[in-house]
Scaffold this active site. Structure first.
Site, mmCIF file in Angstrom:
data_model
loop_
_atom_site.group_PDB
_atom_site.id
_atom_site.type_symbol
_atom_site.label_atom_id
_atom_site.label_comp_id
_atom_site.label_asym_id
_atom_site.label_seq_id
_atom_site.Cartn_x
_atom_site.Cartn_y
_atom_site.Cartn_z
ATOM 1 N N SER A 135 -30.420 -38.483 4.512
ATOM 2 C CA SER A 135 -30.549 -37.657 5.710
ATOM 3 C C SER A 135 -29.985 -36.276 5.407
ATOM 4 C CB SER A 135 -29.781 -38.316 6.863
ATOM 5 O OG SER A 135 -29.785 -37.485 7.998
ATOM 6 N N LYS A 161 -35.005 -37.533 5.218
ATOM 7 C CA LYS A 161 -35.043 -37.249 6.664
ATOM 8 C C LYS A 161 -34.460 -35.863 6.871
ATOM 9 C CE LYS A 161 -32.044 -39.046 10.178
ATOM 10 N NZ LYS A 161 -31.557 -40.243 10.885
ATOM 11 N N LYS A 163 -32.996 -33.148 9.605
ATOM 12 C CA LYS A 163 -32.521 -32.908 10.960
ATOM 13 C C LYS A 163 -33.259 -31.686 11.492
ATOM 14 C CE LYS A 163 -29.224 -36.013 11.476
ATOM 15 N NZ LYS A 163 -29.320 -37.074 12.497
ATOM 16 N N ASP A 188 -35.439 -35.978 12.526
ATOM 17 C CA ASP A 188 -34.540 -36.516 13.556
ATOM 18 C C ASP A 188 -34.005 -35.356 14.395
ATOM 19 O OD1 ASP A 188 -32.695 -37.863 15.099
ATOM 20 O OD2 ASP A 188 -31.466 -38.572 13.427
ATOM 21 N N GLU A 213 -37.684 -39.056 15.042
ATOM 22 C CA GLU A 213 -36.566 -39.837 15.594
ATOM 23 C C GLU A 213 -35.925 -39.127 16.780
ATOM 24 O OE1 GLU A 213 -33.954 -40.944 12.451
ATOM 25 O OE2 GLU A 213 -32.329 -41.565 13.779
ATOM 26 N N ASP A 238 -33.363 -44.024 18.451
ATOM 27 C CA ASP A 238 -32.038 -44.248 17.855
ATOM 28 C C ASP A 238 -31.043 -44.352 19.022
ATOM 29 O OD1 ASP A 238 -29.514 -44.001 16.714
ATOM 30 O OD2 ASP A 238 -29.936 -42.213 15.545
ATOM 31 N N LYS A 262 -28.759 -49.302 14.217
ATOM 32 C CA LYS A 262 -27.407 -49.098 13.675
ATOM 33 C C LYS A 262 -26.550 -50.183 14.314
ATOM 34 C CE LYS A 262 -27.846 -44.058 13.454
ATOM 35 N NZ LYS A 262 -27.565 -42.807 14.169
ATOM 36 N N GLY A 290 -27.694 -44.771 9.837
ATOM 37 C CA GLY A 290 -26.360 -44.595 9.270
ATOM 38 C C GLY A 290 -25.527 -43.670 10.118
HETATM 39 O O1 SMG Z 1 -25.268 -42.054 7.341
HETATM 40 O O2 SMG Z 1 -26.569 -40.939 6.015
HETATM 41 C C1 SMG Z 1 -26.029 -41.119 7.100
HETATM 42 C C2 SMG Z 1 -26.359 -40.148 8.200
HETATM 43 C C3 SMG Z 1 -27.623 -40.518 8.871
HETATM 44 O O3 SMG Z 1 -28.611 -38.753 10.089
HETATM 45 C C4 SMG Z 1 -27.862 -39.697 10.109
HETATM 46 N N1 SMG Z 1 -27.220 -40.081 11.215
HETATM 47 O O4 SMG Z 1 -28.732 -39.607 14.385
HETATM 48 O O5 SMG Z 1 -29.308 -40.832 12.748
HETATM 49 C C5 SMG Z 1 -28.548 -40.006 13.244
HETATM 50 C C6 SMG Z 1 -27.394 -39.417 12.466
HETATM 51 C C7 SMG Z 1 -26.127 -39.460 13.217
HETATM 52 C C8 SMG Z 1 -25.026 -38.825 12.486
HETATM 53 S S1 SMG Z 1 -23.607 -38.637 13.431
HETATM 54 C C9 SMG Z 1 -22.609 -37.622 12.486
HETATM 55 MG MG MG Z 2 -30.713 -40.461 14.524
#
Ligand code: SMG
Ligand code: MG
Length: 373
Positions: A135, A161, A163, A188, A213, A238, A262, A290
């Site tokens: 990500s 992925k 953001k 995402d 996402e 999510d 998750k 994650g």
């Molecule tokens: O654990 O590699 C990882 C991060 C994956 O993008 C990720 N998580 O919304 O899916 C999500 C985000 C939340 C991160 S909160 C800091």
């Molecule tokens: Mg997410």
């Protein structure tokens, strides 16, 4: 089984690079760690909470208070015959699912170590390796994005992925797609858009994405169902799926084509497995999300991802993507085929690096059950 002692820790473990989403930025893991002990056997779990209530309502401080005032005493008072019992112990707790999950994971680990079973076997997982991606947070500019993605692709990640947020969505996605035409790519938004953006989000259909996402509100299901009728790319939920009931509502409303599971978000592995089974019955694929977990939480995620309907790569990257040094002595490493190997040792298989964990521990408390008689 009766849990005799619970140790709680808050940690501060820096990331190798800041992680930025559509709405916040994190510099370090501030997870709550839970160590449970019974009959001389120990289990560990992680609540991967952040510094502020940006992803969901929980924070490192709320989890710390909840754990001491409610969750640890409730678990110490319970009689457990199997890990699934923890869900019933916490059924009265409203929200605070990440805090609960840390305890639930620790009990799974404890039972696994007590019976000599791996978490994968206990959950009914089948795969020995699970496909993973990486990500990539919001970057300062497009050149940096291409360099960061290029480094991950060179390291062996076959799924990326991105953001996204308003002003950082179509252009970064187009550029990454044009640079790597065959890369498995998804985006995402972490709840930053509204239905008014539907036509704009539909432009992402041009980039052959696996999924989009959580584009809409963190607690929405209905508007996502409306959006899925406008956008061709599968919507993946999510934040909105916090329980098996929420998954059922989303599946019935056809609010998504994919679910990100998750286990921490839904209160633990038992609820996560129920969502997995419901999605499988509905023909909806899932993947393991994650929360930038340490080696403790990561091991639980990897075991869960070995279940059959986890057919898309997870956000469970190798430890080195997050930390210069992890708090386990057996951190996950990326295999050449963009997979992680699922541990087959008892429990999660995570070996705690207690010396290093002590160095990154900010606060620690020990709670004991009241001795009967
Ligand atoms: O654990 O590699 C990882 C991060 C994956 O993008 C990720 N998580 O919304 O899916 C999500 C985000 C939340 C991160 S909160 C800091
Ligand atoms: Mg997410």
């Amino acid at each position: 089984m009766k849990i005799e002692q619970i140790e709680l820790r808050r940690i501060a473990l820096p990331y190798v690079a800041p992680f930025e989403t559509s709405g916040w930025r994190e510099l370090a893991s501030h997870a709550l760690l839970v160590r449970v002990e019974a009959d001389g056997i120990v289990g560990w779990g992680e609540s991967p909470v952040g510094t502020g209530p940006w992803y969901n309502e929980e924070t490192s401080s709320t989890a710390w208070v909840m754990a001491q005032e409610h969750l640890a005493p409730m678990l110490l008072a319970a009689e457990l015959t199997r890990p699934e019992d923890v869900a019933a112990v916490y059924a009265r707790v409203r929200g605070n699912r990440m805090a609960c999950a840390g305890f639930e994971f620790a009990v799974w680990d404890l039972f696994g170590r007590a019976t000599g079973q791996s978490l994968r076997a206990m959950l009914g997982g089948q795969r020995e390796r699970v496909e993973v991606g990486v990500s990539v947070g919001v970057q300062p500019d497009l050149d940096t994005l291409l360099r960061v993605v290029g480094d991950y692709v060179a390291a062996g990640y076959q799924r990326v992925k991105l953001k996204i947020k308003p002003g950082w969505d179509l252009e970064p996605t187009r550029l990454v797609r044009e640079t790597w035409p065959d890369l498995r790519l998804q985006v995402d938004a972490n709840s930053i858009y509204t239905l008014d953006h539907a036509a704009h989000l539909a432009k992402l259909d041009a980039y052959d994405l696996l999924l989009i996402e959580q584009p809409l509100a963190h607690d929405d299901i209905l508007d996502h169902a409306k959006l899925q009728r406008i956008v061709q790319t599968p919507i993946c939920l999510d934040e909105s799926i916090v329980s098996p009931d929420h998954a059922r509502w989303a599946l019935e409303l056809r609010a998504c084509g994919v679910i990100n599971i998750k286990p921490s978000r839904v209160g633990g592995l038992h609820a996560a497995r129920q969502i997995h089974d419901m999605a499988a019955a509905a023909g909806v694929p899932v993947w393991c999300g994650g929360m930038l977990e340490t080696g403790i939480g990561r091991a639980a995620n990897v075991a869960l991802a070995s279940l059959p309907n986890f057919t898309l790569p997870g956000d469970i990257s190798a430890s080195a993507r997050y930390f210069a040094r992890d708090i386990v002595t057996n951190p996950f490493v990326l295999n050449a085929d963009s997979t992680l190997t699922v541990p087959d040792r008892p429990g999660t298989g995570a070996d705690i690096d207690v010396d290093f964990l002590d160095q990154v521990t900010v606060e620690k408390v020990v709670l004991r059950g009241t001795v009967a008689g």
